[in-house]
Scaffold this motif. Structure first.
Motif, PDB file in Angstrom:
ATOM      1  N   ALA A 115      18.238  -7.892  -6.572  1.00  0.00           N
ATOM      2  CA  ALA A 115      16.964  -7.215  -6.275  1.00  0.00           C
ATOM      3  C   ALA A 115      16.185  -8.006  -5.223  1.00  0.00           C
ATOM      4  O   ALA A 115      15.648  -7.432  -4.267  1.00  0.00           O
ATOM      5  CB  ALA A 115      16.132  -7.058  -7.545  1.00  0.00           C
ATOM      6  N   ASN A 116      16.159  -9.343  -5.395  1.00  0.00           N
ATOM      7  CA  ASN A 116      15.431 -10.176  -4.435  1.00  0.00           C
ATOM      8  C   ASN A 116      16.061 -10.103  -3.051  1.00  0.00           C
ATOM      9  O   ASN A 116      15.364 -10.142  -2.041  1.00  0.00           O
ATOM     10  CB  ASN A 116      15.375 -11.621  -4.917  1.00  0.00           C
ATOM     11  CG  ASN A 116      14.339 -11.793  -5.997  1.00  0.00           C
ATOM     12  OD1 ASN A 116      13.358 -11.034  -6.058  1.00  0.00           O
ATOM     13  ND2 ASN A 116      14.564 -12.747  -6.884  1.00  0.00           N
ATOM     14  N   GLU A 117      17.386 -10.000  -3.020  1.00  0.00           N
ATOM     15  CA  GLU A 117      18.046  -9.904  -1.714  1.00  0.00           C
ATOM     16  C   GLU A 117      17.761  -8.554  -1.055  1.00  0.00           C
ATOM     17  O   GLU A 117      17.581  -8.480   0.160  1.00  0.00           O
ATOM     18  CB  GLU A 117      19.551 -10.149  -1.866  1.00  0.00           C
ATOM     19  CG  GLU A 117      19.825 -11.625  -2.084  1.00  0.00           C
ATOM     20  CD  GLU A 117      21.304 -11.974  -2.248  1.00  0.00           C
ATOM     21  OE1 GLU A 117      21.571 -13.123  -2.604  1.00  0.00           O
ATOM     22  OE2 GLU A 117      22.160 -11.104  -2.013  1.00  0.00           O
ATOM     23  N   GLU A 118      17.711  -7.502  -1.868  1.00  0.00           N
ATOM     24  CA  GLU A 118      17.374  -6.192  -1.300  1.00  0.00           C
ATOM     25  C   GLU A 118      15.929  -6.235  -0.753  1.00  0.00           C
ATOM     26  O   GLU A 118      15.623  -5.629   0.267  1.00  0.00           O
ATOM     27  CB  GLU A 118      17.506  -5.068  -2.335  1.00  0.00           C
ATOM     28  CG  GLU A 118      18.895  -4.903  -2.961  1.00  0.00           C
ATOM     29  CD  GLU A 118      20.016  -4.561  -1.979  1.00  0.00           C
ATOM     30  OE1 GLU A 118      19.793  -4.554  -0.768  1.00  0.00           O
ATOM     31  OE2 GLU A 118      21.152  -4.326  -2.454  1.00  0.00           O
ATOM     32  N   LYS A 119      15.088  -6.973  -1.467  1.00  0.00           N
ATOM     33  CA  LYS A 119      13.701  -7.111  -1.010  1.00  0.00           C
ATOM     34  C   LYS A 119      13.675  -7.842   0.336  1.00  0.00           C
ATOM     35  O   LYS A 119      12.927  -7.474   1.248  1.00  0.00           O
ATOM     36  CB  LYS A 119      12.900  -7.877  -2.059  1.00  0.00           C
ATOM     37  CG  LYS A 119      11.407  -7.632  -1.969  1.00  0.00           C
ATOM     38  CD  LYS A 119      10.639  -8.607  -2.811  1.00  0.00           C
ATOM     39  CE  LYS A 119      10.571  -8.212  -4.263  1.00  0.00           C
ATOM     40  NZ  LYS A 119       9.744  -9.148  -5.052  1.00  0.00           N
ATOM     41  N   ALA A 168      14.638   0.471  -0.297  1.00  0.00           N
ATOM     42  CA  ALA A 168      13.557   0.563  -1.286  1.00  0.00           C
ATOM     43  C   ALA A 168      14.058   1.229  -2.559  1.00  0.00           C
ATOM     44  O   ALA A 168      13.706   0.826  -3.669  1.00  0.00           O
ATOM     45  CB  ALA A 168      12.374   1.336  -0.715  1.00  0.00           C
ATOM     46  N   GLN A 169      14.920   2.247  -2.385  1.00  0.00           N
ATOM     47  CA  GLN A 169      15.492   2.910  -3.557  1.00  0.00           C
ATOM     48  C   GLN A 169      16.393   1.952  -4.324  1.00  0.00           C
ATOM     49  O   GLN A 169      16.414   1.938  -5.550  1.00  0.00           O
ATOM     50  CB  GLN A 169      16.304   4.143  -3.137  1.00  0.00           C
ATOM     51  CG  GLN A 169      15.492   5.245  -2.494  1.00  0.00           C
ATOM     52  CD  GLN A 169      14.508   5.879  -3.458  1.00  0.00           C
ATOM     53  OE1 GLN A 169      14.669   5.814  -4.658  1.00  0.00           O
ATOM     54  NE2 GLN A 169      13.460   6.486  -2.921  1.00  0.00           N
ATOM     55  N   ALA A 170      17.134   1.139  -3.568  1.00  0.00           N
ATOM     56  CA  ALA A 170      18.033   0.174  -4.209  1.00  0.00           C
ATOM     57  C   ALA A 170      17.210  -0.854  -4.992  1.00  0.00           C
ATOM     58  O   ALA A 170      17.513  -1.167  -6.143  1.00  0.00           O
ATOM     59  CB  ALA A 170      18.895  -0.512  -3.153  1.00  0.00           C
ATOM     60  N   LEU A 171      16.139  -1.328  -4.357  1.00  0.00           N
ATOM     61  CA  LEU A 171      15.269  -2.303  -5.008  1.00  0.00           C
ATOM     62  C   LEU A 171      14.686  -1.721  -6.299  1.00  0.00           C
ATOM     63  O   LEU A 171      14.687  -2.358  -7.356  1.00  0.00           O
ATOM     64  CB  LEU A 171      14.145  -2.702  -4.041  1.00  0.00           C
ATOM     65  CG  LEU A 171      13.058  -3.630  -4.565  1.00  0.00           C
ATOM     66  CD1 LEU A 171      13.654  -4.943  -5.050  1.00  0.00           C
ATOM     67  CD2 LEU A 171      12.017  -3.910  -3.478  1.00  0.00           C
ATOM     68  N   ASP A 172      14.254  -0.496  -6.204  1.00  0.00           N
ATOM     69  CA  ASP A 172      13.689   0.206  -7.365  1.00  0.00           C
ATOM     70  C   ASP A 172      14.729   0.288  -8.486  1.00  0.00           C
ATOM     71  O   ASP A 172      14.449   0.003  -9.648  1.00  0.00           O
ATOM     72  CB  ASP A 172      13.262   1.607  -6.904  1.00  0.00           C
ATOM     73  CG  ASP A 172      12.774   2.472  -8.049  1.00  0.00           C
ATOM     74  OD1 ASP A 172      12.026   1.955  -8.898  1.00  0.00           O
ATOM     75  OD2 ASP A 172      13.134   3.656  -8.102  1.00  0.00           O
ATOM     76  N   LEU A 173      15.938   0.652  -8.090  1.00  0.00           N
ATOM     77  CA  LEU A 173      17.027   0.774  -9.062  1.00  0.00           C
ATOM     78  C   LEU A 173      17.244  -0.552  -9.792  1.00  0.00           C
ATOM     79  O   LEU A 173      17.291  -0.601 -11.017  1.00  0.00           O
ATOM     80  CB  LEU A 173      18.305   1.199  -8.337  1.00  0.00           C
ATOM     81  CG  LEU A 173      19.586   1.220  -9.174  1.00  0.00           C
ATOM     82  CD1 LEU A 173      19.578   2.391 -10.142  1.00  0.00           C
ATOM     83  CD2 LEU A 173      20.806   1.331  -8.276  1.00  0.00           C
TER      84      LEU A 173
END
Lengths: 191, 73
Positions: free
Chosen positions: A174-178, A148-153
């Motif tokens: 970002a989409n992949e982190e999601k 979630a932190q990575a996505l936020d970043l």
């Protein structure tokens, strides 16, 4: 994620529901560590992102070793492979933006220098969060909070990048982190 | 390998502070946000908590009022 999206006041309830039940303060220490002041150039953010991907990969590899169930091991192995691909995309995006034409080796030197300024090893990180590594729920919860932190970043980085191609790269990551978050959520539901 | 401390700054409240905050503010003037999975929420949650699992949060931020304080766990 909330603070980065215009929410005026965000409080982190330390220890979460466990603390609520136990009525004692347990769990993560103060997480008020300010990495971004909001004025960084996209290059700086990408350097940090590369380091973050390395950290994520390192974390997933450690968790892969420790996981008992093959399903969980496989998921962590898959996630760590994807983070490696993300690192390559970030490196390419960096070179597009910066025009420095850095080799991957030199870029990594730059990243390492920056990461050492205030870094935590995976071991130290685990010491702060104290997840019960024997508990899949704890491990997956921690992985989800990191994702979630990575996505936020990445969502914040994306808004700062003007080069459309680089923006696409970051949005894709970002989409992949999601999607990682969703996989971890599904795994959690299956326990 | 060292990695950066990358957390967004957010003020922390421990159990006592959270309890006191909730009791001192009307329920409609704040959001208690539970970001765990639905099964965990079902098992137990802070009374009045809104459930938005972490994997969905980025897509559902518009359901929350950014003007209201958010207590997240």
């Amino acid at each position: 994620m909330l603070s980065g999206n215009g929410f005026k006041k965000v409080f982190n309830v330390t220890g979460g529901i466990k603390a609520w039940h136990a009525k004692t303060a347990v769990g993560p220490q103060d997480l008020g560590v300010d990495l971004f002041c909001g004025k960084e150039e996209p290059e700086d953010v990408l350097t940090v992102a590369y380091s973050l991907e390395q950290g994520l990969r390192d974390f997933y590899m450690t968790m892969e070793e420790k996981a008992a169930r093959s399903e969980v091991k496989d998921l962590f192995a898959r996630l760590s492979d994807i983070e490696l691909k993300h690192q390559m995309s970030i490196y390419l995006a960096y070179n597009e933006i910066s025009n420095e034409g850095l080799s991957k080796e030199n870029f990594e030197k730059k990243v390492e220098k920056k990461a050492m300024e205030g870094g935590l090893s995976t071991r130290e990180y685990l010491d702060i969060f104290k997840p019960d590594l024997g508990s899949e729920t704890d491990v997956i919860s921690l992985a989800m909070s990191i994702e979630a932190q990575a996505l936020d970043l990445y969502q914040r980085v994306s808004s700062k990048i003007l080069n459309p191609h680089s923006k696409d790269i970051i949005n894709k990551i970002a989409n992949e982190e999601k999607a990682h978050l969703a996989s971890l959520g599904k795994l959690m539901d299956s326990l | 390998m060292k990695w950066m401390q990358f957390f967004t700054p957010a003020e922390s409240l421990d159990f006592k502070e959270t309890q006191s905050y909730i009791s001192q503010h009307p329920g409609d003037e704040m959001t208690i946000l539970d970001v765990r999975q639905p099964s965990e929420y079902q098992e137990s949650h802070i009374p009045g908590a809104t459930l938005i699992p972490l994997p969905k949060l980025a897509d559902r931020l518009n359901e929350l009022d950014p003007e209201k304080p958010v207590l997240v766990y």
